[in-house]
Design a protein around this motif. Structure first.
Motif, PDB file in Angstrom:
ATOM      1  N   SER A 114       1.602  11.150   5.651  1.00 17.07           N
ATOM      2  CA  SER A 114       0.654  10.548   6.588  1.00 17.07           C
ATOM      3  C   SER A 114       0.745   9.030   6.540  1.00 17.07           C
ATOM      4  CB  SER A 114      -0.779  10.997   6.278  1.00 17.07           C
ATOM      5  OG  SER A 114      -0.949  12.357   6.600  1.00 17.07           O
ATOM      6  N   TYR A 115       0.924   8.509   5.337  1.00 15.95           N
ATOM      7  CA  TYR A 115       1.054   7.048   5.228  1.00 15.95           C
ATOM      8  C   TYR A 115       2.319   6.568   5.939  1.00 15.95           C
ATOM      9  CZ  TYR A 115       0.738   2.293   3.722  1.00 15.95           C
ATOM     10  OH  TYR A 115       0.626   0.922   3.741  1.00 15.95           O
ATOM     11  N   ASP A 116       3.399   7.333   5.837  1.00 14.78           N
ATOM     12  CA  ASP A 116       4.647   6.958   6.505  1.00 14.78           C
ATOM     13  C   ASP A 116       4.470   6.895   8.019  1.00 14.78           C
ATOM     14  OD1 ASP A 116       5.992   6.728   4.105  1.00 14.78           O
ATOM     15  OD2 ASP A 116       6.844   8.746   4.195  1.00 14.78           O
TER      16      ASP A 116
ATOM     17  N   GLU B 155      -6.466   2.155   5.038  1.00 18.40           N
ATOM     18  CA  GLU B 155      -7.351   2.877   4.113  1.00 18.40           C
ATOM     19  C   GLU B 155      -7.426   4.361   4.477  1.00 18.40           C
ATOM     20  OE1 GLU B 155      -8.573   2.220   1.304  1.00 18.40           O
ATOM     21  OE2 GLU B 155      -8.895   0.079   1.133  1.00 18.40           O
ATOM     22  N   GLY B 156      -7.483   4.657   5.768  1.00 11.44           N
ATOM     23  CA  GLY B 156      -7.508   6.053   6.204  1.00 11.44           C
ATOM     24  C   GLY B 156      -6.232   6.779   5.831  1.00 11.44           C
ATOM     25  N   ALA B 157      -5.099   6.095   5.997  1.00 12.73           N
ATOM     26  CA  ALA B 157      -3.811   6.699   5.659  1.00 12.73           C
ATOM     27  C   ALA B 157      -3.684   6.940   4.161  1.00 12.73           C
ATOM     28  CB  ALA B 157      -2.674   5.800   6.146  1.00 12.73           C
ATOM     29  N   ILE B 158      -4.198   6.003   3.363  1.00 11.49           N
ATOM     30  CA  ILE B 158      -4.176   6.185   1.902  1.00 11.49           C
ATOM     31  C   ILE B 158      -4.998   7.415   1.527  1.00 11.49           C
ATOM     32  CG2 ILE B 158      -4.975   5.225  -0.296  1.00 11.49           C
ATOM     33  CD1 ILE B 158      -4.321   2.434   0.892  1.00 11.49           C
ATOM     34  N   SER B 159      -6.178   7.525   2.123  1.00 18.01           N
ATOM     35  CA  SER B 159      -7.061   8.662   1.842  1.00 18.01           C
ATOM     36  C   SER B 159      -6.379   9.988   2.188  1.00 18.01           C
ATOM     37  CB  SER B 159      -8.364   8.503   2.627  1.00 18.01           C
ATOM     38  OG  SER B 159      -9.220   9.585   2.387  1.00 18.01           O
ATOM     39  N   LEU B 160      -5.807  10.066   3.376  1.00 14.18           N
ATOM     40  CA  LEU B 160      -5.117  11.296   3.789  1.00 14.18           C
ATOM     41  C   LEU B 160      -3.955  11.624   2.854  1.00 14.18           C
ATOM     42  CD1 LEU B 160      -4.881  11.010   7.682  1.00 14.18           C
ATOM     43  CD2 LEU B 160      -6.153  12.716   6.376  1.00 14.18           C
ATOM     44  N   SER B 161      -3.155  10.625   2.554  1.00 15.33           N
ATOM     45  CA  SER B 161      -1.977  10.862   1.713  1.00 15.33           C
ATOM     46  C   SER B 161      -2.356  11.320   0.317  1.00 15.33           C
ATOM     47  CB  SER B 161      -1.117   9.598   1.646  1.00 15.33           C
ATOM     48  OG  SER B 161      -0.507   9.367   2.901  1.00 15.33           O
ATOM     49  N   ARG B 162      -3.425  10.757  -0.233  1.00 15.68           N
ATOM     50  CA  ARG B 162      -3.868  11.171  -1.570  1.00 15.68           C
ATOM     51  C   ARG B 162      -4.415  12.600  -1.541  1.00 15.68           C
ATOM     52  NH1 ARG B 162      -3.827   7.853  -5.675  1.00 15.68           N
ATOM     53  NH2 ARG B 162      -5.590   8.832  -6.728  1.00 15.68           N
ATOM     54  N   ILE B 163      -5.168  12.929  -0.503  1.00 18.45           N
ATOM     55  CA  ILE B 163      -5.722  14.281  -0.388  1.00 18.45           C
ATOM     56  C   ILE B 163      -4.594  15.298  -0.211  1.00 18.45           C
ATOM     57  CG2 ILE B 163      -7.061  15.817   1.119  1.00 18.45           C
ATOM     58  CD1 ILE B 163      -8.912  13.314   1.604  1.00 18.45           C
ATOM     59  N   GLU B 164      -3.603  14.950   0.629  1.00 14.41           N
ATOM     60  CA  GLU B 164      -2.500  15.863   0.927  1.00 14.41           C
ATOM     61  C   GLU B 164      -1.473  15.927  -0.202  1.00 14.41           C
ATOM     62  OE1 GLU B 164      -2.740  15.129   5.755  1.00 14.41           O
ATOM     63  OE2 GLU B 164      -1.289  14.017   4.556  1.00 14.41           O
ATOM     64  N   GLY B 165      -1.507  14.933  -1.081  1.00 12.50           N
ATOM     65  CA  GLY B 165      -0.592  14.941  -2.221  1.00 12.50           C
ATOM     66  C   GLY B 165       0.802  14.439  -1.934  1.00 12.50           C
TER      67      GLY B 165
ATOM     68  N   TYR C 162       0.815  -1.210   0.000  1.00 12.62           N
ATOM     69  CA  TYR C 162       0.000   0.000   0.000  1.00 12.62           C
ATOM     70  C   TYR C 162       0.853   1.268   0.000  1.00 12.62           C
ATOM     71  CZ  TYR C 162      -4.460  -2.417   0.454  1.00 12.62           C
ATOM     72  OH  TYR C 162      -5.580  -3.183   0.209  1.00 12.62           O
ATOM     73  N   GLY C 163       2.049   1.193   0.564  1.00 18.09           N
ATOM     74  CA  GLY C 163       2.953   2.347   0.524  1.00 18.09           C
ATOM     75  C   GLY C 163       3.339   2.715  -0.895  1.00 18.09           C
ATOM     76  N   LYS C 164       3.602   1.697  -1.719  1.00 20.49           N
ATOM     77  CA  LYS C 164       3.933   1.938  -3.134  1.00 20.49           C
ATOM     78  C   LYS C 164       2.685   2.341  -3.920  1.00 20.49           C
ATOM     79  CE  LYS C 164       7.557  -1.519  -2.928  1.00 20.49           C
ATOM     80  NZ  LYS C 164       7.829  -2.923  -3.184  1.00 20.49           N
ATOM     81  N   TYR C 165       1.568   1.833  -3.484  1.00 17.20           N
ATOM     82  CA  TYR C 165       0.277   2.014  -4.141  1.00 17.20           C
ATOM     83  C   TYR C 165      -0.151   3.489  -4.187  1.00 17.20           C
ATOM     84  CZ  TYR C 165      -4.765   0.902  -4.608  1.00 17.20           C
ATOM     85  OH  TYR C 165      -6.070   0.796  -5.007  1.00 17.20           O
ATOM     86  N   ILE C 166       0.221   4.246  -3.163  1.00 17.20           N
ATOM     87  CA  ILE C 166      -0.194   5.655  -3.078  1.00 17.20           C
ATOM     88  C   ILE C 166       0.256   6.440  -4.307  1.00 17.20           C
ATOM     89  CG2 ILE C 166       0.141   7.824  -1.820  1.00 17.20           C
ATOM     90  CD1 ILE C 166       0.268   6.059   0.735  1.00 17.20           C
TER      91      ILE C 166
END
Length: 197
Positions: free
Chosen positions: A180-182, A166-176, A91-95
């Motif tokens: 957050s995922y880290d 899933e929450g971390a993915i959402s935050l990281s995508r929104i923040e660009g 999921y880290g690479k997935y972002i």
């Protein structure tokens, strides 16, 4: 257009998937799909009853792509803790490099899965249940094989693990970015170390 009906259907699904996943159900139109496939609306309706059916098939395809990739990555690992770590890495690479344009089909579709789209909501609920169940099985097996402490509640940890990612993915995508995922990755890795034997 392929002459084989099954190939035509698969082409429609493959081209519709990124459209629904980036635009969302409400904004995606059959015209978008006809433009992407070169197939007429009549031919689309010859393979699917309506837009709901196309969206459902596209969603199922998206989930199968993601879960297939996760299963492959997890299969290389021998222990339950390592399997959980492999999911975190995936999921880290997935972002920054999702296998489907737009990112996670479950996360994206969940935003629209309200009472107006019960056909979509039921599929999302089923997909989430399957993922949580797979996680719980990894943890349960880890307990049985003495890789994970026996007092760990497999279902509880599975829900926490999946919801956190899933929450971390959402935050990281929104923040660009992946910051957050880290943070979440580091936290989950510590939790896995704590429950490991």
């Amino acid at each position: 257009m392929p002459r084989n009906p099954e190939l035509t259907k698969q082409l429609i699904i493959e081209k519709a998937l990124p459209i629904f996943n980036t635009k969302g159900y409400a904004a995606a139109s059959l015209s978008d799909i006809t433009s992407a496939t070169g197939i007429t609306k009549g031919a689309i309706y010859g393979n699917f009853k309506n837009k709901d059916e196309v969206a459902s098939a596209a969603f199922e395809k998206g989930v199968s792509i993601v879960t297939g990739q996760i299963a492959k990555q997890v299969s290389f690992e021998k222990t339950a803790p390592r399997k959980l770590m492999a999911m975190i890495e995936y999921y880290g690479k997935y972002i920054n490099n999702p296998p489907i344009p737009g990112g996670c089909p479950i996360l994206n579709s969940s935003i629209q899965a309200d009472d107006n789209h019960p056909f979509l909501r039921s599929r999302i609920i089923r997909s989430i249940a399957l993922i949580k169940d797979s996680l719980a099985k990894i943890i349960t097996r880890g307990i049985l094989e003495k890789q994970i402490k026996k007092d760990v509640d497999a279902e509880e940890f599975a829900v926490f693990f999946y919801a956190t990612i899933e929450g971390a993915i959402s935050l990281s995508r929104i923040e660009g970015d992946g910051r957050s995922y880290d943070f979440v990755k580091n936290y989950l890795e510590k939790r896995i170390d704590e429950i490991s034997i």
